[in-house]
Design an enzyme around this catalytic site. Sequence first.
Site, short mmCIF file in Angstrom:
data_model
loop_
_atom_site.label_atom_id
_atom_site.label_comp_id
_atom_site.label_asym_id
_atom_site.label_seq_id
_atom_site.Cartn_x
_atom_site.Cartn_y
_atom_site.Cartn_z
N HIS A 316 -50.10 47.41 -41.99
CA HIS A 316 -50.01 47.84 -40.59
C HIS A 316 -49.90 49.35 -40.52
O HIS A 316 -49.25 49.97 -41.37
CB HIS A 316 -48.80 47.20 -39.90
CG HIS A 316 -48.90 47.24 -38.41
ND1 HIS A 316 -48.48 48.31 -37.67
CD2 HIS A 316 -49.42 46.34 -37.53
CE1 HIS A 316 -48.72 48.07 -36.39
NE2 HIS A 316 -49.30 46.88 -36.28
N ASP A 373 -51.15 39.45 -37.01
CA ASP A 373 -52.47 38.83 -36.86
C ASP A 373 -52.73 37.74 -37.88
O ASP A 373 -53.51 36.82 -37.63
CB ASP A 373 -53.56 39.90 -36.94
CG ASP A 373 -53.56 40.78 -35.71
OD1 ASP A 373 -53.47 40.21 -34.61
OD2 ASP A 373 -53.61 42.00 -35.84
N1 CMC Z 1 -55.94 45.06 -48.23
C1 CMC Z 1 -55.97 45.79 -49.36
N2 CMC Z 1 -55.51 47.06 -49.47
C2 CMC Z 1 -54.98 47.60 -48.37
C3 CMC Z 1 -54.91 46.89 -47.15
C4 CMC Z 1 -55.39 45.57 -47.11
N3 CMC Z 1 -55.33 44.85 -46.00
N4 CMC Z 1 -54.33 47.67 -46.22
C5 CMC Z 1 -54.06 48.84 -46.83
N5 CMC Z 1 -54.46 48.81 -48.13
C6 CMC Z 1 -54.26 49.84 -49.15
C7 CMC Z 1 -55.24 51.01 -48.97
O1 CMC Z 1 -56.41 50.81 -49.71
C8 CMC Z 1 -54.41 52.16 -49.46
O2 CMC Z 1 -54.41 52.10 -50.87
P1 CMC Z 1 -54.35 53.47 -51.73
O3 CMC Z 1 -53.05 54.13 -51.36
O4 CMC Z 1 -54.40 53.03 -53.15
O5 CMC Z 1 -55.55 54.27 -51.31
C9 CMC Z 1 -52.99 51.83 -49.01
O6 CMC Z 1 -52.95 50.40 -48.92
C10 CMC Z 1 -52.62 52.43 -47.64
O7 CMC Z 1 -53.64 52.06 -46.71
P2 CMC Z 1 -54.04 52.89 -45.43
O8 CMC Z 1 -55.45 52.55 -45.07
O9 CMC Z 1 -53.70 54.33 -45.64
O10 CMC Z 1 -53.06 52.30 -44.36
P3 CMC Z 1 -53.23 52.47 -42.82
O11 CMC Z 1 -51.89 52.59 -42.26
O12 CMC Z 1 -54.20 53.57 -42.52
O13 CMC Z 1 -53.96 51.11 -42.40
C11 CMC Z 1 -54.35 48.99 -41.53
C12 CMC Z 1 -53.33 50.10 -41.72
C13 CMC Z 1 -53.74 47.90 -40.64
C14 CMC Z 1 -55.61 49.54 -40.81
C15 CMC Z 1 -54.74 48.40 -42.88
O14 CMC Z 1 -53.60 47.93 -43.55
C16 CMC Z 1 -55.79 47.32 -42.79
O15 CMC Z 1 -56.99 47.61 -42.77
N6 CMC Z 1 -55.38 46.00 -42.73
C17 CMC Z 1 -56.28 44.91 -42.58
C18 CMC Z 1 -56.70 44.75 -41.11
C19 CMC Z 1 -55.59 44.16 -40.26
O16 CMC Z 1 -54.93 43.19 -40.60
N7 CMC Z 1 -55.38 44.77 -39.09
C20 CMC Z 1 -54.40 44.32 -38.10
C21 CMC Z 1 -53.19 45.16 -38.07
S1 CMC Z 1 -51.99 44.59 -36.89
C22 CMC Z 1 -52.69 45.06 -35.40
C23 CMC Z 1 -51.68 45.07 -34.26
O17 CMC Z 1 -50.56 45.57 -34.39
O18 CMC Z 1 -52.03 44.57 -33.20
#
Ligand code: CMC
Length: 438
Positions: A316, A373
């Site tokens: 998240h 989700d």
């Molecule tokens: N699967 C695998 N690796 C992940 C995932 C995942 N779902 N999410 C984050 N990572 C890894 C990412 O590759 C990174 O690794 P590294 O540090 O080695 O480069 C690390 O974790 C940090 O990720 P980030 O992209 O910097 O984190 P973020 O805060 O920008 O992204 C997110 C948050 C929700 C976009 C992401 O976790 C994601 O894409 N999740 C899957 C989609 C999802 O479930 N979205 C719904 C979120 S809840 C929505 C709401 O509140 O309504």
Amino acid sequence: MKSSDGFEIEQLDTVRVQMGDQSCDLPLIEGSEGERALDISRLRAETGAITLDEGFVNTGSTRSAITFLDGEKGVLRYRGYPIEKLAASCDFIETAFLLIYGELPNAKEIETFRAGIREHTMLHQDMKSFYNGFPRDAHPMAILASVVGALSTFYQDSLDLDDDRQVEISIYRLLAKLPTIAAYSYKKSIGQPFMYPKNSLDYTENFLHMMFATPTEEYELDPDFAEALNLLLIVHADHEQNCSTSTVRMVGSSNANLFASISAGISALWGPLHGGANEACVNMLEQIARDGGDVKKYVDMAKDKDNPFRLMGFGHRVYKNFDPRATIIRACCDKLLDKLNLDDPLFEVAQQLQEVALKDEYFIERKLYPNVDFYSGVIYRALGIPVQMFTVLFAIGRLPGWIAHWREMHNSPGFRINRPRQIYTGHTERNVTPLESR
Ligand code: CMC
């Protein structure tokens, strides 16, 4: 002190910004939970410069007394009440009242509120003809946005923003009619007759009835289904200045009526980067199940830096330890799956994925937990709600939050149209070459 837009705020200090020989003292202010911000409202007037913050990552667009969240600590509170306590003690309609009016209702207030909503659950008969015009495979979110926008054509008697009574009636109409509009969009997609709302039922029961009952068969409501839906609506009811809520505020700031503003919020929610993640999660679980259910293969793919694949429903942007909404609905999800014992490989995959990911160093290190989700997608699936309707359910849940923000904005001192500026990066002035010479 009073800020330039009329709010009472706590000023901690001033911060001097120096630009060449011009300077400006910016108040450093603090909210009631200790969040600090630089109030830049005098910056342009005093220095000629503006700020640039694409994606609004560092920008507070407003002061708000509705929802507080702390992503590090996994805290989410509506009007000061922890989401866990509300989910345990209140239903969705009480939560909606709290968000919109600021206090939990007493017995008389909630009865009046429920009765007011019940009174408006039916759609105007002429509205039904809209549904004939939509293609059979129209996305229900498109129908929702269109029909909610069209409410302003049917209720021209309640569009005056300066008349509290008219705003009040619009609020009742929206809360009452959104489930009916949503259920009709589903019935349209499967070619079944629309089911009228049944006002002896409560809010969530009524929605399930309109979704799943038919005129030919008795529909037996499962109270656990209604309870699960109630919880899901509560945890989605508000999330402060997210994309759709900011959209409702932006559109509403032009003094567009409430129906038009909410319709815009529905369109913003429709986008896959906002409301569509639970749909993506269930699609992924289906894909894993179709592919033989090899969960480890997909976990390895998610960990592989050369592979763009991510586990949907994990991680998240704001909640970095746990998502409090996920904790609440996880218990409900487990209870429902135990009870239903459904023969669907998707649930087996979901269970395994959760276990593998929670034990895996990659996910532990990065604090990637199943988010709201993940569980909401699985619950909707167990309730028999089709994937295309997931975001529609999110919209029904988020409606009280949108209304609360729209109302808060209109009642704020110093309220004015939202009008961001820009840093222009295009051509400087140039001459128009005549067509024949271009
Ligand atoms: N699967 C695998 N690796 C992940 C995932 C995942 N779902 N999410 C984050 N990572 C890894 C990412 O590759 C990174 O690794 P590294 O540090 O080695 O480069 C690390 O974790 C940090 O990720 P980030 O992209 O910097 O984190 P973020 O805060 O920008 O992204 C997110 C948050 C929700 C976009 C992401 O976790 C994601 O894409 N999740 C899957 C989609 C999802 O479930 N979205 C719904 C979120 S809840 C929505 C709401 O509140 O309504």
